[in-house]
Design an enzyme around this catalytic site. Structure first.
Site, PDB file in Angstrom:
ATOM      1  CG  HIS A  16      -0.379   0.231   2.523  1.00 50.13           C
ATOM      2  ND1 HIS A  16      -1.081   0.740   3.585  1.00 50.13           N
ATOM      3  CD2 HIS A  16       0.867   0.015   2.997  1.00 50.13           C
ATOM      4  CE1 HIS A  16      -0.298   0.825   4.647  1.00 50.13           C
ATOM      5  NE2 HIS A  16       0.884   0.387   4.319  1.00 50.13           N
ATOM      6  CB  CYS A  25       3.806   5.056   5.393  1.00 48.34           C
ATOM      7  SG  CYS A  25       4.542   3.936   6.598  1.00 48.34           S
ATOM      8  CG  HIS A  29       5.230   0.660   2.659  1.00 45.49           C
ATOM      9  ND1 HIS A  29       4.517   1.804   2.368  1.00 45.49           N
ATOM     10  CD2 HIS A  29       4.776   0.224   3.857  1.00 45.49           C
ATOM     11  CE1 HIS A  29       3.671   2.052   3.363  1.00 45.49           C
ATOM     12  NE2 HIS A  29       3.808   1.100   4.277  1.00 45.49           N
ATOM     13  CG  HIS A  31       2.848  -3.446   6.248  1.00 41.95           C
ATOM     14  ND1 HIS A  31       3.865  -3.002   7.062  1.00 41.95           N
ATOM     15  CD2 HIS A  31       2.282  -2.331   5.724  1.00 41.95           C
ATOM     16  CE1 HIS A  31       3.899  -1.679   7.044  1.00 41.95           C
ATOM     17  NE2 HIS A  31       2.952  -1.247   6.229  1.00 41.95           N
ATOM     18  CG  HIS A  75       1.315 -12.107  -2.711  1.00 40.01           C
ATOM     19  ND1 HIS A  75       1.031 -12.957  -1.671  1.00 40.01           N
ATOM     20  CD2 HIS A  75       2.665 -12.064  -2.822  1.00 40.01           C
ATOM     21  CE1 HIS A  75       2.166 -13.428  -1.187  1.00 40.01           C
ATOM     22  NE2 HIS A  75       3.176 -12.900  -1.854  1.00 40.01           N
ATOM     23  CD  GLU A 136       1.061  -0.900   9.059  1.00 41.68           C
ATOM     24  OE1 GLU A 136      -0.053  -0.557   8.640  1.00 41.68           O
ATOM     25  OE2 GLU A 136       1.929  -0.088   9.427  1.00 41.68           O
TER      26      GLU A 136
END
Length: 149
Positions: A16, A25, A29, A31, A75, A136
């Site tokens: 995201h 952020c 990137h 998680h 994914h 997260e």
């Protein structure tokens, strides 16, 4: 009737970006999310039912969460549909990437609200969503409780 809470845990990988954010952020990137889903209800007391003694079959809960959350978000890359990331999203889609456009900033806080709404719609009438925990990172998570909403 006794109320029992049961929890099933899930994991999925999602990318995201937080448009307009003033830190790292803002960049795309990913998680390794961990989602804990807790439901509450009374164990089945019908001795002739194959689900006797269960609040909900863990397999049934797994099916709901996989179909509504894991299979969709795993994914994938999530972008707010109302930001300039839409250009990047369209480029990725044109290259057959899994992109999800949402009507919110894709923070853990907003994602857990979205997930709660999706899961609640699918639960049997006698089962209530009690809480969700969306982790997260190892040290950061958002929680949703029905009692707070």
């Amino acid at each position: 009737m006794t109320q029992i809470r049961i929890t099933k845990q899930f994991s999925f990988e999602t990318g995201h970006a937080l448009y307009g954010y003033d830190g790292k952020c803002k960049n795309v990137h990913g998680h390794s999310y961990k989602l804990s889903v807790t439901v509450i209800g009374s164990p089945n007391i019908d001795t002739t039912n194959v689900k006797y003694g269960m609040v909900i079959d863990f397999g049934d809960l797994k099916k709901i969460v996989k179909e509504e959350i894991v299979d969709i978000f795993d994914h994938a890359t999530v972008f707010n549909q109302n930001t300039p990331h839409i250009d990047l999203a369209n480029e990725l889609k044109s290259r057959n990437h899994n992109v999800i456009l949402v009507d919110y900033q894709p923070t853990s806080e907003n994602m857990v609200i979205d997930f709660a709404n999706k899961i609640r719609r699918r639960l049997p009438k006698n089962i209530n969503l009690f809480s969700l925990k969306l982790q997260e990172t190892e040290t950061s998570y958002a929680e949703w409780y029905a009692s707070d909403n």
